[in-house]
Design a protein around this motif. Structure first.
Motif, PDB file in Angstrom:
ATOM      1  N   ASP A 188       0.945  -1.105  -0.160  1.00  0.00           N
ATOM      2  CA  ASP A 188       0.030  -0.048  -0.167  1.00  0.00           C
ATOM      3  C   ASP A 188       0.844   1.230  -0.086  1.00  0.00           C
ATOM      4  O   ASP A 188       0.220   2.251  -0.190  1.00  0.00           O
ATOM      5  CB  ASP A 188      -0.938   0.103   1.119  1.00  0.00           C
ATOM      6  CG  ASP A 188      -2.032  -1.137   1.158  1.00  0.00           C
ATOM      7  OD1 ASP A 188      -2.523  -1.389  -0.038  1.00  0.00           O
ATOM      8  OD2 ASP A 188      -2.616  -1.362   2.123  1.00  0.00           O
ATOM      9  N   ARG A 500     -14.975  -3.700   4.972  1.00  0.00           N
ATOM     10  CA  ARG A 500     -15.094  -2.204   5.097  1.00  0.00           C
ATOM     11  C   ARG A 500     -14.207  -1.593   3.894  1.00  0.00           C
ATOM     12  O   ARG A 500     -14.481  -0.387   3.637  1.00  0.00           O
ATOM     13  CB  ARG A 500     -14.558  -1.887   6.216  1.00  0.00           C
ATOM     14  CG  ARG A 500     -12.990  -2.297   6.339  1.00  0.00           C
ATOM     15  CD  ARG A 500     -12.332  -1.910   7.732  1.00  0.00           C
ATOM     16  NE  ARG A 500     -10.977  -2.469   7.831  1.00  0.00           N
ATOM     17  CZ  ARG A 500     -10.820  -3.800   8.438  1.00  0.00           C
ATOM     18  NH1 ARG A 500     -11.749  -4.601   8.575  1.00  0.00           N
ATOM     19  NH2 ARG A 500      -9.413  -3.810   8.512  1.00  0.00           N
ATOM     20  N   ASP A 501     -13.956  -2.137   3.089  1.00  0.00           N
ATOM     21  CA  ASP A 501     -12.943  -1.563   1.717  1.00  0.00           C
ATOM     22  C   ASP A 501     -14.025  -1.437   0.619  1.00  0.00           C
ATOM     23  O   ASP A 501     -13.796  -0.698  -0.382  1.00  0.00           O
ATOM     24  CB  ASP A 501     -11.871  -2.474   1.277  1.00  0.00           C
ATOM     25  CG  ASP A 501     -12.284  -3.807   0.857  1.00  0.00           C
ATOM     26  OD1 ASP A 501     -13.304  -4.427   1.376  1.00  0.00           O
ATOM     27  OD2 ASP A 501     -11.657  -4.508   0.235  1.00  0.00           O
ATOM     28  N   ILE A 502     -15.577  -1.985   0.639  1.00  0.00           N
ATOM     29  CA  ILE A 502     -16.451  -1.740  -0.232  1.00  0.00           C
ATOM     30  C   ILE A 502     -17.550  -1.209   0.238  1.00  0.00           C
ATOM     31  O   ILE A 502     -18.684  -0.508  -0.353  1.00  0.00           O
ATOM     32  CB  ILE A 502     -16.756  -3.008  -1.062  1.00  0.00           C
ATOM     33  CG1 ILE A 502     -17.443  -3.841  -0.357  1.00  0.00           C
ATOM     34  CG2 ILE A 502     -15.384  -3.567  -1.390  1.00  0.00           C
ATOM     35  CD1 ILE A 502     -18.122  -4.979  -1.123  1.00  0.00           C
ATOM     36  N   ASP A 504     -19.971   1.690   2.352  1.00  0.00           N
ATOM     37  CA  ASP A 504     -19.704   3.037   2.599  1.00  0.00           C
ATOM     38  C   ASP A 504     -20.553   3.354   3.997  1.00  0.00           C
ATOM     39  O   ASP A 504     -20.398   4.301   4.477  1.00  0.00           O
ATOM     40  CB  ASP A 504     -20.449   3.911   1.666  1.00  0.00           C
ATOM     41  CG  ASP A 504     -19.508   3.800   0.165  1.00  0.00           C
ATOM     42  OD1 ASP A 504     -18.354   4.110   0.189  1.00  0.00           O
ATOM     43  OD2 ASP A 504     -19.981   2.954  -0.736  1.00  0.00           O
ATOM     44  N   HIS A 539     -16.547   4.154  -2.144  1.00  0.00           N
ATOM     45  CA  HIS A 539     -15.540   3.048  -2.353  1.00  0.00           C
ATOM     46  C   HIS A 539     -15.525   2.359  -3.642  1.00  0.00           C
ATOM     47  O   HIS A 539     -14.650   1.911  -4.299  1.00  0.00           O
ATOM     48  CB  HIS A 539     -15.809   1.874  -1.384  1.00  0.00           C
ATOM     49  CG  HIS A 539     -15.343   2.054  -0.106  1.00  0.00           C
ATOM     50  ND1 HIS A 539     -14.126   2.698   0.241  1.00  0.00           N
ATOM     51  CD2 HIS A 539     -16.035   2.175   1.385  1.00  0.00           C
ATOM     52  CE1 HIS A 539     -14.061   2.726   1.767  1.00  0.00           C
ATOM     53  NE2 HIS A 539     -15.219   2.605   2.270  1.00  0.00           N
ATOM     54  N   ARG A 542     -13.529   4.799  -5.666  1.00  0.00           N
ATOM     55  CA  ARG A 542     -12.082   4.740  -5.356  1.00  0.00           C
ATOM     56  C   ARG A 542     -11.493   3.549  -6.008  1.00  0.00           C
ATOM     57  O   ARG A 542     -10.385   3.310  -6.359  1.00  0.00           O
ATOM     58  CB  ARG A 542     -11.892   4.636  -3.839  1.00  0.00           C
ATOM     59  CG  ARG A 542     -10.496   4.544  -3.253  1.00  0.00           C
ATOM     60  CD  ARG A 542     -10.421   4.567  -1.785  1.00  0.00           C
ATOM     61  NE  ARG A 542     -11.341   3.575  -1.285  1.00  0.00           N
ATOM     62  CZ  ARG A 542     -10.651   2.207  -1.221  1.00  0.00           C
ATOM     63  NH1 ARG A 542      -9.346   1.995  -1.514  1.00  0.00           N
ATOM     64  NH2 ARG A 542     -11.203   1.147  -0.430  1.00  0.00           N
ATOM     65  N   LEU A 543     -12.186   2.270  -5.990  1.00  0.00           N
ATOM     66  CA  LEU A 543     -11.706   1.021  -6.693  1.00  0.00           C
ATOM     67  C   LEU A 543     -12.024   0.887  -8.184  1.00  0.00           C
ATOM     68  O   LEU A 543     -11.735  -0.245  -8.566  1.00  0.00           O
ATOM     69  CB  LEU A 543     -12.450  -0.041  -5.788  1.00  0.00           C
ATOM     70  CG  LEU A 543     -12.140  -0.122  -4.451  1.00  0.00           C
ATOM     71  CD1 LEU A 543     -12.959  -1.308  -3.650  1.00  0.00           C
ATOM     72  CD2 LEU A 543     -10.735  -0.750  -4.211  1.00  0.00           C
TER      73      LEU A 543
END
Length: 557
Positions: A188, A500-502, A504, A539, A542-543
């Motif tokens: 990262d 939590r990365d996808i 909102d 997300h 962002r992705l």
């Protein structure tokens, strides 16, 4: 949501373990895993569970005989196919899909708009278009008219990303190179020596990017397929979030340039959108095609960059609502939460679009009662029946809609799934019904004929003009859209934490009784305004989740 119940489990602090959603319901929902023999008190009933009941699943509040109706959300969601004791768990083995029928009058369901005092006079910062629409993003599109041009679209995508230094996958590419070289460490963290790790330059600061669409249609199908594709692409080209487009054609395909031009002209009769068309079979070489297309893209970016965000009333927001990877809590938390946002937006003069017709099967009568006149109600019935006939022609039925994941997490019948899915549309009047690819026309809540397939439906929502999409999920799904920002709402906090990365927004506190739908609806609407203004990236943005699948009618549920 009406008539929730607070159950206690013998501790000093109350904890809700079951939920009866509507006073007419003869089933309740387990909010946690409950063992057979466990006694639960609901209203004036004291019930011993006949089976183990997993959280999100339903159990009966009374004994049911074969043929008796199962009621949830106050509507019919199935019928017993065998005897079920009181406290028995509902499964695909003992309950089958069943729906209500009834003659209801359009406009017979009253609506009291929610209090929107907090948002009176609130604006979002959007891109004002000459036709009066307002975008939540500012994009340039690159589109193939036929699948034969997908490879050239990919060539353009890579060339533009390289030229702008705007590769959304640069972190993953760096990860792959490090893995191949046997380098360990936190991928990262950016590497200043890696040209792919550099941040994208701000050469076009008012542009949110270039979107490259690919698909499998344009030739080999029916004339109707080609026309539907052109209508959908025209919806994207004329979308409020789109400044203009570069279109590639092979030349000999069914979806001809003139068909697309006609579809665009119907939506943009003043020809305010810049659209450049390139035909490969008329080009002297592939190199010439790519060169001309690149020039179109860069000229388009320069023109789009001259537009800046300006304040706009919330009446200019059109919120598309979608659900995917639904679970037994979706209709209790995330879906009614989104419905609360739609109701608030409609009360402020904005719009909502509720799609997924297979997931409205079983609640048609309630939606008809909300239609503002008989013509709108009639069109809804006609489109639903036509869709069902198309499905039947290929041996399918709406009752096949629930997926294995839906069933595993408590959505046993299509009617049960539909009763919860319809909650995304709130309680307000239905002012319009749109067929697939038709543009949004009126402020308020519209119904849009789409399949339940997540990407086909979100693709259609954007094609009809939704400039923001809110997507609920109980199991987790990475779906996004190329032109419209998508926010993901988790029905339960476990999912919100695990993915939590996808995700909102977490609707889990509603299930636990910690927060009300009204409280969280105001918070979610505030987040929608931030995303619409470009101050917060979802997300999916962002992705770079830019999913696009046109619907080939009559096949998909």
């Amino acid at each position: 949501m009406s008539d929730t119940r607070l159950e206690t489990i013998g501790t000093d602090s109350p904890a809700r373990i079951t939920l009866r959603i509507h006073p007419r319901d003869n089933v309740a929902v387990a909010l946690t895993d409950l063992p057979a023999g466990r006694r639960v008190a609901i209203d004036d009933r004291d019930i011993a569970l006949a089976d183990n009941v997993r959280h999100k699943h339903k159990f009966t509040l009374e004994a049911l005989s074969p043929g008796e109706i199962v009621t949830m959300y106050g509507v019919t969601v199935g019928k017993a196919t065998q005897a079920i004791p009181a406290g028995g768990v509902i499964t695909v083995d003992n309950v089958a899909h069943a729906t209500e029928s009834g003659d209801v009058q359009p406009g017979s369901k009253p609506w009291t708009p929610p209090d929107v005092t907090r948002f009176r006079g609130t604006t979002f910062d959007g891109f004002h278009r000459p036709d009066g629409s307002v975008g939540t993003a500012n994009l340039w599109l690159v589109i193939p008219l036929v699948f034969c041009e997908n490879r050239n679209i990919e060539v353009l995508r890579q060339c533009v990303a390289d030229a702008l230094g705007d590769d959304p996958y640069r972190d993953y590419k760096r990860m792959a190179r490090q893995m191949l070289a046997g380098v360990s460490g936190n991928t990262d963290q950016s590497d200043a020596s890696d040209p792919l790790a550099a941040a994208a330059p701000t050469r076009f600061p008012n542009v949110d990017g270039v979107r490259f669409l690919t698909h499998t249609l344009g030739c080999g199908g029916t004339d109707d397929d080609a026309e539907a594709l052109c209508q959908l692409l025209a919806g994207y080209i004329c979308h409020p979030n789109v400044a203009g487009a570069t279109v590639l054609s092979l030349g000999c395909q069914k979806a001809q340039i003139q068909m697309l031009k006609a579809a665009v002209a119907a939506r943009d009769p003043q020809q305010r959108r810049t659209v450049d068309y390139f035909d490969q079979q008329s080009s002297p070489s592939e190199e010439a095609l790519i060169r001309n297309a690149l020039q179109s893209i860069f000229d388009g970016l320069a023109a789009a960059d001259r537009i800046q965000r300006q304040p706009a009333p919330l009446a200019k927001l059109t919120l598309g609502v979608e659900c995917g990877g639904s679970d037994g809590f979706s209709g209790i938390s995330a879906n009614p939460l989104v419905g609360g946002v739609v109701d608030r937006l409609v009360a402020l003069g904005g719009s909502g679009i509720l799609a997924e017709f297979p997931e409205l099967c079983g609640v048609e009568h309630e939606l008809v009662a909300r239609c503002t006149d008989a013509d709108i109600a009639g069109r809804f019935r006609d489109l639903m029946q036509a869709y069902q006939r198309h499905a039947a022609a290929v041996g399918a039925d709406f009752s096949m809609n629930p997926s294995p994941g839906n069933i595993r997490d408590g959505l046993i019948t299509d009617a049960m799934k539909s009763a919860g899915a319809a909650k995304k549309g709130g309680d307000g009047p239905v002012v319009d019904v749109l067929d697939y690819t038709e543009p949004h026309r009126r402020p308020g809540l519209s119904l849009l004929c789409t399949p339940g397939n997540d990407v086909e439906s979100t693709t259609a929502l954007a094609g009809s003009g939704a400039n923001l999409i809110v997507f609920t999920t109980g199991l987790g799904t990475p779906t996004g859209n190329p032109v419209t920002p998508v926010l993901k709402i988790a029905s339960n906090s476990e999912l919100a934490t695990r993915m939590r990365d996808i995700i909102d927004f977490d609707a889990g506190p509603i299930v636990r009784g910690e927060r009300s739908i009204d409280e969280l609806a105001e918070e979610l609407l505030a987040l929608c305004i931030e995303v619409a203004s470009g101050r917060h990236r979802s997300h999916a943005q962002r992705l770079s989740q830019h999913d696009f699948i046109p619907w080939k009618r009559g096949v998909s549920l």
